[in-house]
Design an enzyme around this catalytic site. Structure first.
Site, PDB file in Angstrom:
ATOM      1  N   THR A 100      -2.255  -4.829  -9.249  1.00  0.00           N
ATOM      2  CA  THR A 100      -2.454  -5.744  -7.987  1.00  0.00           C
ATOM      3  C   THR A 100      -3.922  -5.859  -7.822  1.00  0.00           C
ATOM      4  O   THR A 100      -4.557  -5.225  -8.032  1.00  0.00           O
ATOM      5  CB  THR A 100      -1.819  -5.127  -6.821  1.00  0.00           C
ATOM      6  OG1 THR A 100      -2.257  -3.726  -6.808  1.00  0.00           O
ATOM      7  CG2 THR A 100      -0.314  -5.197  -6.860  1.00  0.00           C
ATOM      8  N   ALA A 146       0.918  -1.250   0.097  1.00  0.00           N
ATOM      9  CA  ALA A 146       0.070  -0.067   0.078  1.00  0.00           C
ATOM     10  C   ALA A 146       1.020   1.306  -0.104  1.00  0.00           C
ATOM     11  O   ALA A 146       0.643   2.148   0.826  1.00  0.00           O
ATOM     12  CB  ALA A 146      -0.930   0.040   1.318  1.00  0.00           C
ATOM     13  N   CYS A 201      -4.391   1.853  -9.824  1.00  0.00           N
ATOM     14  CA  CYS A 201      -3.716   1.900  -8.478  1.00  0.00           C
ATOM     15  C   CYS A 201      -4.764   1.520  -7.449  1.00  0.00           C
ATOM     16  O   CYS A 201      -5.681   2.558  -7.121  1.00  0.00           O
ATOM     17  CB  CYS A 201      -2.948   2.829  -8.213  1.00  0.00           C
ATOM     18  SG  CYS A 201      -1.923   2.458  -6.625  1.00  0.00           S
ATOM     19  N   GLY A 217       1.881 -10.392 -13.764  1.00  0.00           N
ATOM     20  CA  GLY A 217       1.311 -10.725 -12.463  1.00  0.00           C
ATOM     21  C   GLY A 217       1.682 -12.000 -12.093  1.00  0.00           C
ATOM     22  O   GLY A 217       1.633 -12.982 -12.716  1.00  0.00           O
TER      23      GLY A 217
HETATM   24  C1  LIG Z   1       5.905  -2.195  -3.951  1.00  0.00           C
HETATM   25  C2  LIG Z   1       5.197  -2.298  -5.248  1.00  0.00           C
HETATM   26  C3  LIG Z   1       4.912  -0.960  -6.060  1.00  0.00           C
HETATM   27  C4  LIG Z   1       4.058  -0.844  -6.730  1.00  0.00           C
HETATM   28  N1  LIG Z   1       3.788   0.231  -7.314  1.00  0.00           N
HETATM   29  C5  LIG Z   1       3.264   0.439  -8.769  1.00  0.00           C
HETATM   30  C6  LIG Z   1       2.965   2.007  -9.300  1.00  0.00           C
HETATM   31  O1  LIG Z   1       3.833   2.859  -8.801  1.00  0.00           O
HETATM   32  N2  LIG Z   1       2.334   2.065 -10.418  1.00  0.00           N
HETATM   33  C7  LIG Z   1       1.796   0.925 -11.026  1.00  0.00           C
HETATM   34  O2  LIG Z   1       1.208   0.754 -12.166  1.00  0.00           O
HETATM   35  N3  LIG Z   1       1.830  -0.373 -10.589  1.00  0.00           N
HETATM   36  C8  LIG Z   1       2.679  -0.612  -9.385  1.00  0.00           C
HETATM   37  N4  LIG Z   1       2.774  -1.819  -8.837  1.00  0.00           N
HETATM   38  C9  LIG Z   1       2.240  -3.079  -9.524  1.00  0.00           C
HETATM   39  C10 LIG Z   1       3.022  -3.793 -10.022  1.00  0.00           C
HETATM   40  O3  LIG Z   1       3.679  -2.869 -11.372  1.00  0.00           O
HETATM   41  C11 LIG Z   1       2.447  -5.019 -10.895  1.00  0.00           C
HETATM   42  O4  LIG Z   1       1.420  -4.459 -11.873  1.00  0.00           O
HETATM   43  C12 LIG Z   1       2.083  -6.207  -9.707  1.00  0.00           C
HETATM   44  O5  LIG Z   1       3.067  -6.069  -8.781  1.00  0.00           O
HETATM   45  C13 LIG Z   1       1.790  -7.344 -10.506  1.00  0.00           C
HETATM   46  O6  LIG Z   1       3.028  -7.793 -11.052  1.00  0.00           O
HETATM   47  P1  LIG Z   1       4.160  -8.652 -10.090  1.00  0.00           P
HETATM   48  O7  LIG Z   1       3.302  -9.917  -9.408  1.00  0.00           O
HETATM   49  O8  LIG Z   1       5.162  -9.371 -10.975  1.00  0.00           O
HETATM   50  O9  LIG Z   1       4.593  -8.044  -9.143  1.00  0.00           O
HETATM   51  C14 LIG Z   1       3.492  -1.962  -7.569  1.00  0.00           C
HETATM   52  C15 LIG Z   1       3.839  -3.230  -7.026  1.00  0.00           C
HETATM   53  C16 LIG Z   1       4.633  -3.226  -5.879  1.00  0.00           C
HETATM   54  C17 LIG Z   1       4.602  -4.689  -5.414  1.00  0.00           C
END
Ligand SMILES: Cc1cc2nc3c(=O)[nH]c(=O)nc-3n(C[C@H](O)[C@H](O)[C@H](O)COP(=O)(O)O)c2cc1C
EC number: 1.3.-.-
Length: 303
Positions: free
Chosen positions: A193, A70, A130, A243
């Site tokens: 997410t 968050a 987001c 994801g």
């Molecule tokens: C710590 C953290 C910060 C994130 N910040 C952003 C963000 O600023 N903008 C965004 O579009 N997605 C953000 N995300 C989402 C990721 O870019 C991604 O869509 C999501 O984590 C799913 O991919 P993953 O399972 O490979 O992490 C963030 C995710 C994490 C874990």
């Protein structure tokens, strides 16, 4: 070696592997671990028009096979980015893409117009998804009308490749994807997410200060894969899948489901070299299966 080149709009990528926003800083933070030029693109941290402090701590929680965050789009605003960060990243030899967020349409438009002037930024990824900010963000991404409206407005000022990042926290993601395509997007990326929560039973308190947060990591992969598959059949523009991609096999699965490129997020926290390993291993996979180009596996799932 197989041909790993893919295109997203006018973006030419040397391989389909990118980093997911918010998990790879501005790229430089990882320069000690990998040669940044070996990945197809870097999506930098979420950037807003004005500075944002982000949410109070605690804002991370580990969960089985994943994590909740968050962070709340903490960043110093687009003007700071232009003056202080852009000069230090503009010579990185890969596509540098800025993830743009906002809480009003005008914020998105103004931020996109400023970034449009930066030569080295070849695309933006519009974050209409987001789950961790009170106003805006996800609000635009959960209705087809809201999504189309913000994309149209940004399209009128942003002249380079426009990627729009979709929220999985909707009933029918294909409806939103089609609306975004109608609005003029060059590509959709998904998934952001999934909304979740964690509880500390001993203290009868939520673990995150915001109570709910965004779930990412291996736990979300089957859902993300399903959504990428559905969306890639619903739109004509290229899909960028993410994801829960933790290794090359996951990446190949997303491409077979229809993704032209993929992003790696949470896995960077576990292994900061994972992106390069995935790019190399996709090449191995293609060679083993006698494919000459990575394009041959995009959507090649036999159902
Ligand atoms: C710590 C953290 C910060 C994130 N910040 C952003 C963000 O600023 N903008 C965004 O579009 N997605 C953000 N995300 C989402 C990721 O870019 C991604 O869509 C999501 O984590 C799913 O991919 P993953 O399972 O490979 O992490 C963030 C995710 C994490 C874990």
């Amino acid at each position: 070696m197989a041909d790993l080149n893919v295109n997203i709009g006018e973006l030419q990528m040397k391989n389909p592997v990118m980093t997911a926003s918010g998990t790879f800083g501005y790229g430089l933070e990882f320069a000690d671990f990998i040669e940044l030029a070996r990945i197809g693109g870097i999506i930098v941290k979420g950037t807003t028009l004005h500075k944002r402090e982000g949410n109070p701590y605690p804002r991370m929680a580990e969960t089985p096979s994943g994590m909740l965050n968050a962070v709340g789009l903490q960043n110093k605003g687009v003007h700071h980015f232009v003056e202080h960060i852009y000069p230090s990243i503009k010579d990185i030899q890969t596509n540098m893409i800025v993830n743009v967020s906002g809480s009003a349409i005008e914020d998105y438009v103004e931020t996109a117009a400023i970034i449009n002037e930066l030569d080295k930024i070849s695309a933006i990824e519009l974050n209409i998804s987001c789950p961790n900010v009170k106003q805006g963000g996800m609000a635009f991404g959960v209705t087809a009308k809201g999504a189309e409206e913000v994309v149209k407005a940004v399209r009128s000022v942003y002249k380079k490749t426009l990627i729009v990042k979709l929220s999985p926290n909707v009933t029918d993601i294909t409806e939103i994807a089609r609306a975004v395509e109608n609005g003029g997007a060059d590509s959709v990326s998904l998934i952001n997410t999934l909304l979740g929560m964690a509880i500390d039973a001993e203290h009868r308190r939520p673990i995150l200060s915001t109570v709910t947060g965004g779930l990412s990591g291996a736990a979300v992969k089957p859902i993300a894969l399903r959504m990428v598959w559905q969306v890639s059949k619903a739109v004509k523009i290229p899909v960028i899948g993410m994801g829960g991609i933790m290794n090359w096999k996951d990446a190949v699965e997303f491409m077979l489901a229809g993704a032209t490129a993929i992003q790696i997020g949470t896995a960077n926290f576990i292994d900061p070299t994972v992106t390069v390993k995935v790019a190399e291993s996709i090449d191995d996979y293609l060679n083993r299966h006698n494919y000459t180009s990575v394009k041959d596996i995009i959507g090649a799932l036999e159902v």
